[in-house]
Design an enzyme around this catalytic site. Structure first.
Site: not given
Length: 802
Positions: A422, A425, A501
């Site tokens: 997670d 990016e 999300d």
């Protein structure tokens, strides 16, 4: 960021972190001002090309200010590279050449022509390029490219009917045409809905459909880019990269061939462990071992199949990566053994941010060995994430990848089955501006050095590469399972993904279909949503409809944000509990089919979830359908996407279709109104398909016979994990007079199935059967045949019109 998102972000990260985010944004702005580049001049077209240097597989063209190299990697695959500009490091590329190919060269009055046996390229002296097929039809046309400083852009002409798909993960219609997309992996901030752009995982490619056929173009350039696909000019696409060389790979052919070729170039998705295709339960967060045990017990108490539980960030000690909170999880290995004894695997989350804490061994060691990204002045870059101020590994350095990968060892020894990546990016919390590193942060780039403008989009890809290589080294007898939020071209070699999300709304449920299909057309076959949406409180009806849709997607996980109502199926009571139980059991029945599709993806790159035009890319009626999808070639899934709906219209493509629930038969092409009570969604099986399902008696091969009799299918089987022997059974059937003949070809070293093959027929009532000349008893529509090469059946067709 609007007020609603700001309040949500503060609720998720906490007030203290929100105040720190103001400081982080201020520091980022200070660095950006120091690194500010001069204003750019106007765009300038390249000056005319003057000479051609023939190459066996292409040519090199030179001009006063630019050079164009064209190389054919196969007769139907060509790479074009415009320089000057930094050439990309081959992180995305698994094979440099697909086939040997010879190219013919011709000089013309206004340029040159290059031809393989499948493609022709017309290169004009001004830099314009036209692509044509063997019949001379033009299927792609590019105007001369333009430069401005380090940036490149070019204009691609679009036909009026042309549809464009792909670009990785997008909250946009399946047909991407008519909008502008940013190619910059980004956390949208706690919750997103349709129209948000960019998202976590962009891939610079599109697949085009028009009247002359289909093609795929992949731009191998990780710098930030903008894809204007007909928004500013309806009949043209503009592609702009802020740096690097302008390099593109162009593939020509039908969509299955395009994905096969693209994944041959960038790597095929490996076969996952079989359990990964089952049901995953998660939450941000299950905060103790006792809570995890209670959740697992709930699934047993309510007779709900469960294959994996995910542990989010609260299992860590103060969010320090590669640690465990021994107070809340005093014996993680023991907990994992308990769950594994119940048939449940454990997946743990791993973030890239390493807490800047001198008492923390991972930080101390990484600083001592210079493993972390640095600012231009040589100081460590610090960003704000869950543990507080953090430093970040530089995954563009092979030594860092090896060092990082070694930290997975302890979790593997404890029995962890998979890892969930997670925040990669990479994301850093800021009160305003870009939630990532400053552009000037330095990266090794395999020793040639570069900055974050080039490395940003590669970060998630390379974090997963580090983990994948470690897992293969540390646990060579098991298949890795990695789930990632971010990545780039080639990510399918290492990891699955999910849609992040997404908000809890009917619009987001509808959007999920286009997002998952678009990822599949971008070479990423394993994805799925957080069931019910990540950030809200879905109604019971929305949860049911989302659960039903997700049961047919490659990644099947229930997950929700901190502060939202609990989302385990029994929380909703009846009828949600019974309906989810039925669809969980259906997912288990589908596992032999899904596993076979996973094997097919590993062989060809074909996505598991496919748009309807996969059946026939030349049928314009299928180009815009995004409210239904194919699961493999056998199933057509039409989720219910509106509140209160108890029926919906479904478009059935050309051919014969069986209603999965009733065996009623319908003929396409047709738009049909299908009943959809709360406990059902419209589901059809294509006639001529083989659908292997797990039944109490064992794997059953369901053959759906068409009126023409022809059909085919595959069953793949192995141990479910590891790299041992396997078996591929290929079946083909056809009418011979009034008899149905089934031919089987066996491949692989796995032994024949004990008890033979159990077959159940739909649309055909067998009366007598012979396996390789020996009679086989028939019971109703079912028979059990010993392993055979030829199976001959006498009987009669059965037609059950709707």
């Amino acid at each position: 960021m609007d007020l609603r998102k700001a309040l949500l972000a503060i609720r998720l990260v906490g007030l203290r972190t929100a105040f720190r985010a103001v400081r982080a944004a201020w520091e980022r702005d200070r660095w950006e001002r120091r690194e500010k580049r001069p204003a750019l001049a106007a765009w300038q077209s390249v000056e005319p090309l003057r000479t051609m240097i023939p190459l066996p597989d292409g040519a090199r063209f030179t001009g006063p200010g630019a050079e164009l190299e064209i190389r054919f990697l196969a007769p139907d695959v060509v790479r074009l590279t415009w320089t000057p500009g930094v050439l990309p490091l081959p992180y995305a590329i698994a094979r440099e050449r697909l086939e040997e190919v010879r190219v013919a060269h011709r000089e013309q009055a206004d340029g040159w022509t290059l031809e393989s046996e499948a493609l022709g390229l017309e290169v004009r002296a001004d830099g314009g390029i036209r692509f044509r097929d063997g019949a001379g039809r033009i299927w792609r046309a590019e105007d001369p490219p333009e430069r401005r400083g380090e940036a490149w852009r070019h204009r691609v002409r679009l036909r009026p009917e042309e549809r464009l798909y792909g670009l990785g993960e997008r909250a946009a219609p399946l047909n991407r045409r008519g909008r502008v997309y940013r190619m910059w992996n980004r956390d949208p901030g706690g919750s997103y809905g349709p129209g948000a752009d960019p998202l976590y995982l962009g891939i610079p490619l599109w697949l085009s459909l028009h009247a002359e056929g289909a093609y795929l173009v992949f731009y191998e350039n990780p710098f930030e880019a903008v894809f204007d696909l007909g928004a500013s000019e309806p009949e043209a696409a503009w592609v702009t990269f802020t740096g690097g060389a302008l390099r593109e790979y162009v593939f020509y052919g039908p969509p299955p061939r395009l994905l096969e070729r693209y994944t041959a170039l960038t790597g095929r998705p490996p076969l996952p462990p079989r359990w990964a295709l089952g049901f995953h339960q998660s939450r941000w967060s299950y905060e103790s071992a006792e809570e995890v045990r209670a959740v697992a017990q709930g699934f047993r108490d309510y007779d709900l199949p469960l294959h994996a539980i995910h542990l989010d960030i609260d299992y860590m000690d103060g969010y320090r990566v590669f640690t465990v909170d021994r107070r809340r999880f005093p014996d993680l290995a023991g907990l994992i053994r308990e769950l594994e004894g119940q048939g449940v695997q454990t997946v743990v989350i791993v973030d890239p941010g390493v807490k800047a804490d001198s008492g923390y061994a991972v930080y101390r060691e990484g600083v001592a060995r210079r493993m972390f990204c640095r600012l231009p002045d040589g100081r460590l870059y610090r960003g704000l994430v869950w543990p507080g101020w953090c430093v970040f590994p530089d995954f563009t350095d092979p030594e860092v990848r090896a060092w990082w990968g070694e930290h997975y060892r302890a979790f593997l020894e404890a029995g962890v089955a998979g890892f969930w990546h997670d925040m990669n990016e990479p994301t850093a919390f800021v009160a305003w501006g870009e939630p990532t590193f400053p552009d000037g942060v330095r990266h090794a780039m395999e020793g040639r050095e570069g900055d974050h403008r080039e490395a940003h989009n590669l970060y998630g890809l390379l974090m997963n590469r580090a983990a994948w290589e470690a897992l293969r080294r540390l646990r060579p007898d098991r298949r890795p399972f990695l789930l990632t939020r971010s990545g780039w071209a080639g990510i399918q070699r290492y990891a699955w993904t999910w849609t992040g999300d997404v908000e809890s709304s009917w619009a987001a449920l509808r959007q999920t279909l286009a997002t998952v299909l678009g990822l599949g057309l971008s070479g990423v076959p394993y994805s799925g949503p957080d069931i019910g949406g990540f950030s809200g409180a879905p109604s019971a009806e929305l949860f049911i409809r989302w659960f039903q849709a997700a049961a047919f997607m490659p990644f099947f996980r229930n997950h929700a944000a901190k502060g939202t109502p609990r989302r385990e199926p029994w929380v909703f009571g009846e009828p949600v509990l019974s309906i989810t139980r039925a669809f969980l059991r259906l997912r288990v029945r589908l596992l032999p089919y899904l596993y076979t599709l996973a094997w097919e993806a590993a062989q060809t790159g074909a996505p598991l979830a496919r748009p309807l035009f996969w059946l026939n890319e030349m049928d314009p009626e299928l180009w815009e359908i995004e409210d239904a999808f194919l699961l493999g070639s056998a199933l057509l899934v039409a989720p219910v996407l509106e509140a209160g709906a108890r029926a919906r219209e479904v478009f059935l493509p050309t051919g014969e279709w069986y209603d999965f629930w009733s065996d009623a038969q319908r003929a396409g092409p047709a738009r049909v109104l299908v009943e959809a009570p709360l406990d059902r969604l419209p589901l059809f099986v294509r006639a001529g398909s083989l659908l292997p399902l797990a039944e109490p008696e064992g794997v059953t091969l369901h053959l759906y016979v068409s009126s023409e009799g022809g059909g085919e299918g595959v069953l793949y089987e192995d141990a479910g994990d590891g790299f041992g022997p396997c078996r591929v059974d290929r079946f083909e059937w056809w009418w011979e007079g009034e008899s149905l003949r089934i031919h089987r070809i066996r491949e692989g070293e796995l032994s024949e199935p004990e008890g033979g093959f159990r077959l159940e027929f739909h649309g055909f009532a067998p009366a007598r059967a012979w396996a390789d000349g020996r009679p086989v008893p028939v019971e109703g529509s079912t028979l059990v045949a010993p392993p055979f090469t030829e199976l001959i059946l006498e009987g009669r067709p059965v037609r059950s019109p709707a």
